[in-house]
Design an enzyme around this catalytic site. Structure first.
Site, PDB file in Angstrom:
ATOM      1  N   HIS A  90      31.128  18.253  52.263  1.00 20.24           N
ATOM      2  CA  HIS A  90      30.821  17.220  53.252  1.00 20.24           C
ATOM      3  C   HIS A  90      31.390  15.862  52.837  1.00 20.24           C
ATOM      4  O   HIS A  90      32.060  15.199  53.638  1.00 20.24           O
ATOM      5  CB  HIS A  90      29.312  17.112  53.422  1.00 20.24           C
ATOM      6  CG  HIS A  90      28.899  16.136  54.476  1.00 20.24           C
ATOM      7  ND1 HIS A  90      28.809  16.468  55.810  1.00 20.24           N
ATOM      8  CD2 HIS A  90      28.564  14.825  54.400  1.00 20.24           C
ATOM      9  CE1 HIS A  90      28.439  15.406  56.504  1.00 20.24           C
ATOM     10  NE2 HIS A  90      28.282  14.393  55.673  1.00 20.24           N
ATOM     11  N   HIS A 105      34.708  11.255  53.241  1.00 17.08           N
ATOM     12  CA  HIS A 105      34.664   9.903  52.676  1.00 17.08           C
ATOM     13  C   HIS A 105      35.595   9.723  51.483  1.00 17.08           C
ATOM     14  O   HIS A 105      35.401   8.787  50.703  1.00 17.08           O
ATOM     15  CB  HIS A 105      33.227   9.556  52.259  1.00 17.08           C
ATOM     16  CG  HIS A 105      32.266   9.510  53.393  1.00 17.08           C
ATOM     17  ND1 HIS A 105      32.265   8.495  54.327  1.00 17.08           N
ATOM     18  CD2 HIS A 105      31.277  10.360  53.765  1.00 17.08           C
ATOM     19  CE1 HIS A 105      31.311   8.722  55.220  1.00 17.08           C
ATOM     20  NE2 HIS A 105      30.700   9.849  54.897  1.00 17.08           N
ATOM     21  N   LYS A 153      36.414  10.353  64.272  1.00 16.85           N
ATOM     22  CA  LYS A 153      35.457   9.753  63.341  1.00 16.85           C
ATOM     23  C   LYS A 153      35.435   8.276  63.697  1.00 16.85           C
ATOM     24  O   LYS A 153      36.369   7.524  63.393  1.00 16.85           O
ATOM     25  CB  LYS A 153      35.911   9.958  61.894  1.00 16.85           C
ATOM     26  CG  LYS A 153      35.027   9.267  60.851  1.00 16.85           C
ATOM     27  CD  LYS A 153      33.811  10.098  60.492  1.00 16.85           C
ATOM     28  CE  LYS A 153      33.042   9.514  59.317  1.00 16.85           C
ATOM     29  NZ  LYS A 153      31.867  10.298  58.935  1.00 16.85           N
TER      30      LYS A 153
END
Length: 220
Positions: A90, A105, A153
């Site tokens: 993730h 990220h 995103k």
């Protein structure tokens, strides 16, 4: 550490709801990465700090700490369906859930996916107020918009130009001894960032997500 980190990025299905299957080769890659980062200063500091603050939960020996790292970062759990996600996937690789990009990220993954044509960079999010410093090429924290594999995103914040062990050490420390919101002041040499490092738990004792939020930014 970069080489062992890169080996992990192709081990996952992007869509949540599709169960992950970890091969023996992929499991070996996970432990090779963890052993490599444990030879670095950031992770050695992380281990000592977490052990000092949570001696009942953090093993003193390196082998035990590596096992703990593997549990919180790589053990699979349910995000949309059984065994379809992990903290590492993730945060560092990214997922697609319900028609939007979730996680993602990491700047290295972003660079590689943009190079492959899978990422469309839409621009950075401007500072929150007029007193914040301007965004420039020296910044190590950026909030951006992008699409990945055709999926949006809208807002994502990442460190830029930092090592895998830096992010693993920071997020692990926040997860093991911090809270959901962790205020951090980051001095990069050219800039000072006030950050809130978010950290959420999944499956009781595993990392659901962790990422920085930029609260303010000024020139050093």
């Amino acid at each position: 550490t970069y080489k062992t980190f890169l080996a992990l990025l192709d081990n996952y299905e992007a869509e949540t709801g599709i169960a992950e299957y970890v091969t023996k080769k992929e499991r070996k890659e996970e432990y090779t990465f963890l052993k490599a980062i444990m030879r670095t200063g950031p992770m050695q500091f992380c281990h000592k700090y977490c052990r000092a603050n949570k001696p009942d939960q953090v093993p003193e020996d390196e082998a035990g700490f590596i096992k703990l790292l593997h549990t919180i970062w790589f053990d699979l759990y349910r995000r949309s369906d059984k065994r379809d996600s992990s903290g590492f996937e993730h945060v560092f690789v990214g997922e697609i859930k319900d028609g939007s990009v979730s996680g993602f990220h990491n700047w290295i993954q972003f660079y590689l996916e943009e190079k492959r044509g899978n990422v469309d960079y839409r621009g950075y999010i401007k500072p929150r107020n007029k007193n914040d410093a301007r965004t420039d090429e020296n910044d190590h924290v950026l909030t951006i918009q992008f699409s990945w594999r055709g999926v949006e995103k809208m807002v994502g914040t990442s460190f830029v130009g930092v090592s895998p062990e830096f992010e693993m050490a920071l997020y692990t420390t926040c997860f093991l001894v911090g809270k959901k919101d962790n205020k951090v002041e980051l001095h990069t040499g050219t800039d000072i960032f006030d950050l809130n490092v978010k950290c959420y738990t999944m499956a009781r004792h595993k990392i659901g997500t962790s990422y920085p939020e930029a609260l303010s930014h000024e020139e050093a």
